[in-house]
Design an enzyme around this catalytic site. Structure first.
Site, PDB file in Angstrom:
ATOM      1  N   CYS A   1      30.186  16.657  84.405  1.00  0.00           N
ATOM      2  CA  CYS A   1      31.644  16.799  84.270  1.00  0.00           C
ATOM      3  C   CYS A   1      32.085  18.224  83.973  1.00  0.00           C
ATOM      4  O   CYS A   1      31.602  18.868  83.035  1.00  0.00           O
ATOM      5  CB  CYS A   1      32.143  15.863  83.178  1.00  0.00           C
ATOM      6  SG  CYS A   1      33.935  15.889  83.025  1.00  0.00           S
TER       7      CYS A   1
ATOM      8  N   CYS B   1      36.873  18.549  76.613  1.00  0.00           N
ATOM      9  CA  CYS B   1      36.376  17.264  76.098  1.00  0.00           C
ATOM     10  C   CYS B   1      35.125  17.494  75.243  1.00  0.00           C
ATOM     11  O   CYS B   1      34.231  18.243  75.628  1.00  0.00           O
ATOM     12  CB  CYS B   1      36.052  16.338  77.267  1.00  0.00           C
ATOM     13  SG  CYS B   1      35.489  14.722  76.725  1.00  0.00           S
TER      14      CYS B   1
HETATM   15  S1  SF4 Z   1      33.350  12.424  81.927  1.00  0.00           S
HETATM   16 FE1  SF4 Z   1      34.150  14.415  81.269  1.00  0.00          FE
HETATM   17  S2  SF4 Z   1      36.182  13.945  80.449  1.00  0.00           S
HETATM   18 FE2  SF4 Z   1      35.043  11.999  80.538  1.00  0.00          FE
HETATM   19  S3  SF4 Z   1      34.069  11.771  78.545  1.00  0.00           S
HETATM   20 FE3  SF4 Z   1      32.557  12.832  79.855  1.00  0.00          FE
HETATM   21  S4  SF4 Z   1      32.941  15.023  79.494  1.00  0.00           S
HETATM   22 FE4  SF4 Z   1      34.727  13.915  78.728  1.00  0.00          FE
END
Ligand code: SF4
Length: 332
Positions: free
Chosen positions: A74, A67
Protein backbone atom coordinates in the site's frame (compact mmCIF):
# COMPACT_ATOMS: atom_id res chain seq x y z
CA UNK A 1 -17.54 -33.05 0.08
CA UNK A 2 -16.05 -33.71 -3.35
CA UNK A 3 -15.83 -31.29 -6.22
CA UNK A 4 -18.78 -32.76 -8.18
CA UNK A 5 -21.08 -32.48 -5.20
CA UNK A 6 -20.07 -28.87 -4.86
CA UNK A 7 -21.00 -28.13 -8.45
CA UNK A 8 -24.44 -29.61 -7.90
CA UNK A 9 -24.89 -27.85 -4.60
CA UNK A 10 -23.82 -24.56 -6.13
CA UNK A 11 -26.21 -24.88 -9.09
CA UNK A 12 -29.14 -24.96 -6.62
CA UNK A 13 -29.82 -21.76 -4.67
CA UNK A 14 -28.14 -22.12 -1.31
CA UNK A 15 -30.45 -22.31 1.66
CA UNK A 16 -29.33 -21.86 5.24
CA UNK A 17 -25.71 -22.41 6.15
CA UNK A 18 -23.06 -22.42 3.45
CA UNK A 19 -21.33 -25.74 2.87
CA UNK A 20 -17.89 -26.08 4.47
CA UNK A 21 -15.01 -26.34 2.07
CA UNK A 22 -11.82 -28.29 2.59
CA UNK A 23 -8.56 -27.05 1.16
CA UNK A 24 -8.21 -30.33 -0.79
CA UNK A 25 -11.58 -30.00 -2.55
CA UNK A 26 -10.91 -26.36 -3.36
CA UNK A 27 -7.43 -27.11 -4.67
CA UNK A 28 -8.79 -29.95 -6.85
CA UNK A 29 -11.19 -27.50 -8.51
CA UNK A 30 -8.51 -24.82 -8.92
CA UNK A 31 -6.30 -27.41 -10.68
CA UNK A 32 -8.94 -28.71 -13.12
CA UNK A 33 -8.16 -28.50 -16.82
CA UNK A 34 -8.80 -24.85 -17.66
CA UNK A 35 -11.80 -25.50 -19.92
CA UNK A 36 -13.46 -27.71 -17.30
CA UNK A 37 -12.86 -25.08 -14.63
CA UNK A 38 -14.37 -22.31 -16.76
CA UNK A 39 -17.34 -24.47 -17.75
CA UNK A 40 -18.12 -25.18 -14.09
CA UNK A 41 -17.68 -21.56 -13.09
CA UNK A 42 -19.92 -20.34 -15.90
CA UNK A 43 -22.56 -23.00 -15.05
CA UNK A 44 -22.65 -21.82 -11.43
CA UNK A 45 -22.67 -18.21 -12.55
CA UNK A 46 -25.69 -18.71 -14.86
CA UNK A 47 -27.61 -20.51 -12.14
CA UNK A 48 -27.31 -17.47 -9.89
CA UNK A 49 -26.86 -14.34 -12.03
CA UNK A 50 -27.61 -12.85 -15.43
CA UNK A 51 -24.29 -13.66 -17.17
CA UNK A 52 -24.38 -10.47 -19.23
CA UNK A 53 -24.78 -7.98 -16.39
CA UNK A 54 -21.93 -6.47 -14.40
CA UNK A 55 -22.33 -4.27 -11.34
CA UNK A 56 -20.62 -0.86 -11.43
CA UNK A 57 -19.32 0.71 -8.25
CA UNK A 58 -17.40 3.92 -7.70
CA UNK A 59 -14.71 4.30 -5.08
CA UNK A 60 -13.56 7.55 -3.49
CA UNK A 61 -10.68 8.07 -1.10
CA UNK A 62 -12.16 10.29 1.62
CA UNK A 63 -8.93 10.36 3.63
CA UNK A 64 -5.68 9.58 1.86
CA UNK A 65 -2.26 8.51 3.14
CA UNK A 66 -0.52 8.70 6.50
CA UNK A 67 -1.89 5.32 7.59
CA UNK A 68 -0.19 3.78 10.65
CA UNK A 69 -0.59 0.22 9.29
CA UNK A 70 2.28 -1.37 7.34
CA UNK A 71 0.49 -3.28 4.55
CA UNK A 72 3.34 -4.16 2.19
CA UNK A 73 1.36 -3.39 -0.99
CA UNK A 74 0.00 0.00 0.00
CA UNK A 75 1.20 3.46 -1.02
CA UNK A 76 -0.81 5.00 1.84
CA UNK A 77 1.18 3.45 4.66
CA UNK A 78 3.35 5.88 6.63
CA UNK A 79 5.91 3.04 6.92
CA UNK A 80 6.77 3.23 3.20
CA UNK A 81 8.39 5.90 1.00
CA UNK A 82 5.88 5.99 -1.83
CA UNK A 83 5.88 9.78 -2.06
CA UNK A 84 2.12 9.98 -1.49
CA UNK A 85 1.02 13.12 0.35
CA UNK A 86 -1.30 12.56 3.31
CA UNK A 87 -4.56 14.52 3.39
CA UNK A 88 -7.26 15.20 5.97
CA UNK A 89 -10.76 13.72 5.94
CA UNK A 90 -12.70 15.27 3.04
CA UNK A 91 -15.61 17.57 3.80
CA UNK A 92 -19.03 15.92 3.72
CA UNK A 93 -20.41 18.22 1.00
CA UNK A 94 -17.49 17.47 -1.32
CA UNK A 95 -17.97 13.74 -0.87
CA UNK A 96 -21.67 14.05 -1.64
CA UNK A 97 -21.02 16.18 -4.74
CA UNK A 98 -18.70 13.40 -6.02
CA UNK A 99 -21.34 10.77 -5.19
CA UNK A 100 -23.93 12.67 -7.22
CA UNK A 101 -21.56 12.78 -10.21
CA UNK A 102 -21.01 9.02 -9.90
CA UNK A 103 -24.75 8.42 -9.80
CA UNK A 104 -25.26 10.55 -12.92
CA UNK A 105 -22.57 8.43 -14.64
CA UNK A 106 -24.45 5.20 -13.86
CA UNK A 107 -22.84 3.91 -10.65
CA UNK A 108 -25.29 2.26 -8.27
CA UNK A 109 -22.98 1.82 -5.31
CA UNK A 110 -20.74 4.44 -3.76
CA UNK A 111 -17.71 3.21 -1.84
CA UNK A 112 -15.74 5.50 0.47
CA UNK A 113 -12.33 4.56 1.83
CA UNK A 114 -10.23 6.15 4.58
CA UNK A 115 -6.60 5.26 5.33
CA UNK A 116 -7.09 4.61 9.04
CA UNK A 117 -6.20 1.79 11.42
CA UNK A 118 -9.73 2.34 12.77
CA UNK A 119 -12.04 5.36 12.84
CA UNK A 120 -11.61 7.83 15.70
CA UNK A 121 -14.59 9.09 17.68
CA UNK A 122 -14.07 12.64 16.35
CA UNK A 123 -14.53 11.40 12.76
CA UNK A 124 -17.71 9.42 13.30
CA UNK A 125 -20.11 12.35 12.89
CA UNK A 126 -18.79 13.20 9.42
CA UNK A 127 -18.73 9.55 8.38
CA UNK A 128 -22.36 9.12 9.46
CA UNK A 129 -23.36 12.25 7.49
CA UNK A 130 -21.67 10.85 4.38
CA UNK A 131 -23.59 7.58 4.65
CA UNK A 132 -26.90 9.39 5.14
CA UNK A 133 -26.19 11.70 2.19
CA UNK A 134 -25.34 8.82 -0.18
CA UNK A 135 -28.53 7.01 0.87
CA UNK A 136 -30.56 10.15 0.12
CA UNK A 137 -29.17 10.08 -3.41
CA UNK A 138 -30.71 6.62 -3.81
CA UNK A 139 -27.39 4.79 -4.03
CA UNK A 140 -26.04 1.91 -2.01
CA UNK A 141 -23.28 2.92 0.37
CA UNK A 142 -20.08 1.09 1.23
CA UNK A 143 -17.23 2.14 3.52
CA UNK A 144 -13.78 0.90 4.31
CA UNK A 145 -12.34 2.59 7.41
CA UNK A 146 -10.11 -0.08 8.97
CA UNK A 147 -10.92 -2.10 12.06
CA UNK A 148 -14.31 -1.61 13.75
CA UNK A 149 -15.55 -2.60 17.18
CA UNK A 150 -19.14 -3.73 17.54
CA UNK A 151 -20.35 -0.32 18.77
CA UNK A 152 -18.85 1.47 15.76
CA UNK A 153 -20.33 -1.09 13.38
CA UNK A 154 -23.76 -0.61 14.96
CA UNK A 155 -23.51 3.18 14.56
CA UNK A 156 -22.71 2.82 10.88
CA UNK A 157 -25.62 0.41 10.47
CA UNK A 158 -27.99 2.87 12.15
CA UNK A 159 -26.82 5.56 9.72
CA UNK A 160 -27.91 3.24 6.89
CA UNK A 161 -24.61 1.75 5.74
CA UNK A 162 -25.24 -1.13 3.33
CA UNK A 163 -21.76 -2.64 2.98
CA UNK A 164 -18.46 -2.59 4.80
CA UNK A 165 -15.24 -3.59 3.05
CA UNK A 166 -12.53 -5.26 5.05
CA UNK A 167 -10.24 -7.59 3.10
CA UNK A 168 -8.40 -10.57 4.54
CA UNK A 169 -5.77 -9.82 1.86
CA UNK A 170 -4.21 -13.31 1.60
CA UNK A 171 -4.00 -16.68 3.34
CA UNK A 172 -3.50 -16.87 7.10
CA UNK A 173 -0.14 -18.55 6.46
CA UNK A 174 1.19 -15.75 4.23
CA UNK A 175 -0.44 -12.87 6.10
CA UNK A 176 2.54 -11.97 8.31
CA UNK A 177 4.75 -11.61 5.24
CA UNK A 178 2.54 -8.73 4.12
CA UNK A 179 1.30 -7.01 7.30
CA UNK A 180 2.72 -6.99 10.82
CA UNK A 181 0.76 -4.21 12.53
CA UNK A 182 -2.44 -6.26 12.87
CA UNK A 183 -3.22 -9.95 12.74
CA UNK A 184 -5.34 -12.20 10.57
CA UNK A 185 -7.50 -12.79 13.66
CA UNK A 186 -8.05 -8.99 13.98
CA UNK A 187 -9.41 -9.06 10.44
CA UNK A 188 -11.85 -11.83 11.25
CA UNK A 189 -12.97 -10.00 14.43
CA UNK A 190 -13.91 -6.90 12.46
CA UNK A 191 -15.75 -9.04 9.90
CA UNK A 192 -17.72 -10.63 12.76
CA UNK A 193 -18.62 -7.18 14.17
CA UNK A 194 -19.78 -5.99 10.76
CA UNK A 195 -21.85 -9.13 10.20
CA UNK A 196 -23.34 -9.05 13.72
CA UNK A 197 -24.45 -5.45 13.26
CA UNK A 198 -26.38 -6.41 10.11
CA UNK A 199 -24.15 -4.68 7.55
CA UNK A 200 -23.37 -6.72 4.44
CA UNK A 201 -19.77 -7.82 4.16
CA UNK A 202 -17.46 -7.00 1.27
CA UNK A 203 -14.29 -9.03 1.71
CA UNK A 204 -11.63 -10.36 -0.62
CA UNK A 205 -7.93 -10.09 -1.14
CA UNK A 206 -4.97 -9.39 -3.37
CA UNK A 207 -3.11 -11.82 -5.58
CA UNK A 208 0.30 -11.42 -7.17
CA UNK A 209 2.04 -10.58 -3.87
CA UNK A 210 4.55 -13.43 -4.21
CA UNK A 211 2.16 -15.91 -2.59
CA UNK A 212 1.90 -19.54 -3.63
CA UNK A 213 -1.06 -21.09 -5.38
CA UNK A 214 -2.02 -22.76 -2.07
CA UNK A 215 -2.28 -19.30 -0.46
CA UNK A 216 -4.75 -18.14 -3.09
CA UNK A 217 -6.81 -21.27 -2.54
CA UNK A 218 -6.62 -20.93 1.27
CA UNK A 219 -7.69 -17.30 1.14
CA UNK A 220 -10.82 -18.28 -0.80
CA UNK A 221 -11.48 -21.25 1.52
CA UNK A 222 -11.41 -18.86 4.51
CA UNK A 223 -13.95 -16.59 2.77
CA UNK A 224 -16.18 -19.45 1.63
CA UNK A 225 -16.21 -20.91 5.17
CA UNK A 226 -17.28 -17.69 6.92
CA UNK A 227 -20.68 -18.06 8.66
CA UNK A 228 -22.16 -16.25 5.63
CA UNK A 229 -20.52 -15.73 2.28
CA UNK A 230 -19.48 -12.10 1.78
CA UNK A 231 -21.96 -10.31 -0.45
CA UNK A 232 -19.04 -8.97 -2.48
CA UNK A 233 -15.67 -10.60 -2.99
CA UNK A 234 -13.14 -8.18 -4.48
CA UNK A 235 -10.17 -9.92 -6.07
CA UNK A 236 -7.37 -7.44 -6.63
CA UNK A 237 -4.32 -7.99 -8.82
CA UNK A 238 -1.36 -6.29 -7.18
CA UNK A 239 -0.27 -3.04 -8.73
CA UNK A 240 3.37 -2.90 -7.59
CA UNK A 241 4.10 0.59 -6.26
CA UNK A 242 7.62 1.96 -6.05
CA UNK A 243 8.73 2.60 -2.48
CA UNK A 244 6.57 -0.19 -1.02
CA UNK A 245 8.02 -3.58 0.01
CA UNK A 246 6.13 -5.20 -2.89
CA UNK A 247 7.26 -2.62 -5.43
CA UNK A 248 9.29 -5.21 -7.32
CA UNK A 249 6.85 -8.15 -7.06
CA UNK A 250 6.62 -10.40 -10.11
CA UNK A 251 3.22 -10.13 -11.81
CA UNK A 252 0.87 -13.10 -11.44
CA UNK A 253 0.43 -15.25 -14.53
CA UNK A 254 -2.93 -14.24 -16.11
CA UNK A 255 -4.31 -17.81 -16.29
CA UNK A 256 -3.65 -18.20 -12.54
CA UNK A 257 -5.60 -15.01 -11.93
CA UNK A 258 -8.55 -16.29 -13.98
CA UNK A 259 -8.43 -19.58 -12.06
CA UNK A 260 -8.68 -17.59 -8.80
CA UNK A 261 -11.79 -15.79 -10.09
CA UNK A 262 -13.36 -19.08 -11.21
CA UNK A 263 -12.76 -20.73 -7.84
CA UNK A 264 -14.28 -17.74 -6.04
CA UNK A 265 -17.37 -17.99 -8.25
CA UNK A 266 -17.77 -21.74 -7.69
CA UNK A 267 -17.29 -21.61 -3.91
CA UNK A 268 -19.38 -18.46 -3.36
CA UNK A 269 -22.12 -18.83 -5.99
CA UNK A 270 -24.30 -15.90 -4.90
CA UNK A 271 -21.56 -13.37 -4.12
CA UNK A 272 -20.63 -10.53 -6.43
CA UNK A 273 -17.07 -11.37 -7.45
CA UNK A 274 -15.38 -8.07 -8.16
CA UNK A 275 -12.49 -7.44 -10.51
CA UNK A 276 -10.90 -4.69 -8.48
CA UNK A 277 -7.42 -3.14 -8.61
CA UNK A 278 -5.13 -4.18 -11.43
CA UNK A 279 -7.47 -3.91 -14.42
CA UNK A 280 -5.18 -1.38 -16.11
CA UNK A 281 -2.57 -4.13 -16.40
CA UNK A 282 -5.08 -6.61 -17.91
CA UNK A 283 -5.80 -6.99 -21.60
CA UNK A 284 -9.43 -6.77 -22.76
CA UNK A 285 -9.21 -10.51 -23.47
CA UNK A 286 -8.10 -11.25 -19.91
CA UNK A 287 -10.96 -9.20 -18.50
CA UNK A 288 -13.37 -11.01 -20.85
CA UNK A 289 -12.11 -14.34 -19.51
CA UNK A 290 -12.60 -13.09 -15.95
CA UNK A 291 -16.23 -12.20 -16.75
CA UNK A 292 -16.68 -15.64 -18.27
CA UNK A 293 -15.16 -17.17 -15.11
CA UNK A 294 -17.84 -15.42 -13.04
CA UNK A 295 -16.59 -11.92 -12.19
CA UNK A 296 -19.64 -9.65 -12.23
CA UNK A 297 -18.63 -6.42 -10.59
CA UNK A 298 -16.03 -3.73 -11.34
CA UNK A 299 -15.00 -0.34 -10.09
CA UNK A 300 -15.46 2.46 -12.59
CA UNK A 301 -13.63 5.79 -12.70
CA UNK A 302 -10.05 6.83 -13.40
CA UNK A 303 -8.67 6.09 -9.95
CA UNK A 304 -9.17 3.51 -7.21
CA UNK A 305 -8.26 5.23 -3.95
CA UNK A 306 -4.76 6.10 -5.15
CA UNK A 307 -4.24 3.56 -7.96
CA UNK A 308 -4.98 3.83 -11.67
CA UNK A 309 -8.16 2.34 -13.17
CA UNK A 310 -9.35 2.17 -16.78
CA UNK A 311 -11.35 5.28 -17.75
CA UNK A 312 -15.11 5.04 -18.27
CA UNK A 313 -14.80 5.27 -22.08
CA UNK A 314 -12.58 2.22 -22.16
CA UNK A 315 -15.00 0.25 -19.99
CA UNK A 316 -18.00 1.34 -22.06
CA UNK A 317 -16.23 0.18 -25.25
CA UNK A 318 -15.31 -3.16 -23.70
CA UNK A 319 -18.86 -3.72 -22.43
CA UNK A 320 -20.23 -2.93 -25.90
CA UNK A 321 -17.87 -5.39 -27.56
CA UNK A 322 -18.80 -8.10 -25.03
CA UNK A 323 -22.55 -7.34 -25.02
CA UNK A 324 -22.44 -6.64 -21.28
CA UNK A 325 -24.91 -4.28 -19.59
CA UNK A 326 -24.57 -2.56 -16.22
CA UNK A 327 -26.48 -4.32 -13.43
CA UNK A 328 -29.54 -2.46 -12.19
CA UNK A 329 -29.69 -1.42 -8.55
CA UNK A 330 -31.97 -3.82 -6.70
CA UNK A 331 -33.42 -2.19 -3.61
CA UNK A 332 -34.78 -4.52 -0.96
S1 SF4 B 1 -4.21 -1.00 2.97
FE1 SF4 B 1 -3.14 0.96 3.19
S2 SF4 B 1 -4.71 2.37 3.94
FE2 SF4 B 1 -5.48 0.28 4.29
S3 SF4 B 1 -4.85 -0.27 6.35
FE3 SF4 B 1 -3.20 -1.00 4.98
S4 SF4 B 1 -1.73 0.72 4.91
FE4 SF4 B 1 -3.65 1.53 5.74
Amino acid sequence: MNADLHLNAAAEPLKGASPQWSREDAQAIYDLPFNDLLFRAQTVHRANFDPNRVQLSRLLSIKTGGCPEDCGYCSQSSHHESGLKASKLMEVQRVLAEAKKAKDAGATRYCMGAAWRSPKERDMEAVVAMIEGVKELGMESCMTLGMLDLGQAQRLKEAGLDYYNHNIDTSERYYNEIITTRSFADRLDTLANVRDSGIKVCCGGIVGMGEEKADRVDMLVTLANLPEHPDSVPINMLIPIEGTPLGEAEPIEPIEFVRTIALARIMMPKSHVRLSAGRTAMSDEMQALCFFAGANSIFVGDTLLTAENPGEDKDTMLFRRLGIQPMELVTE
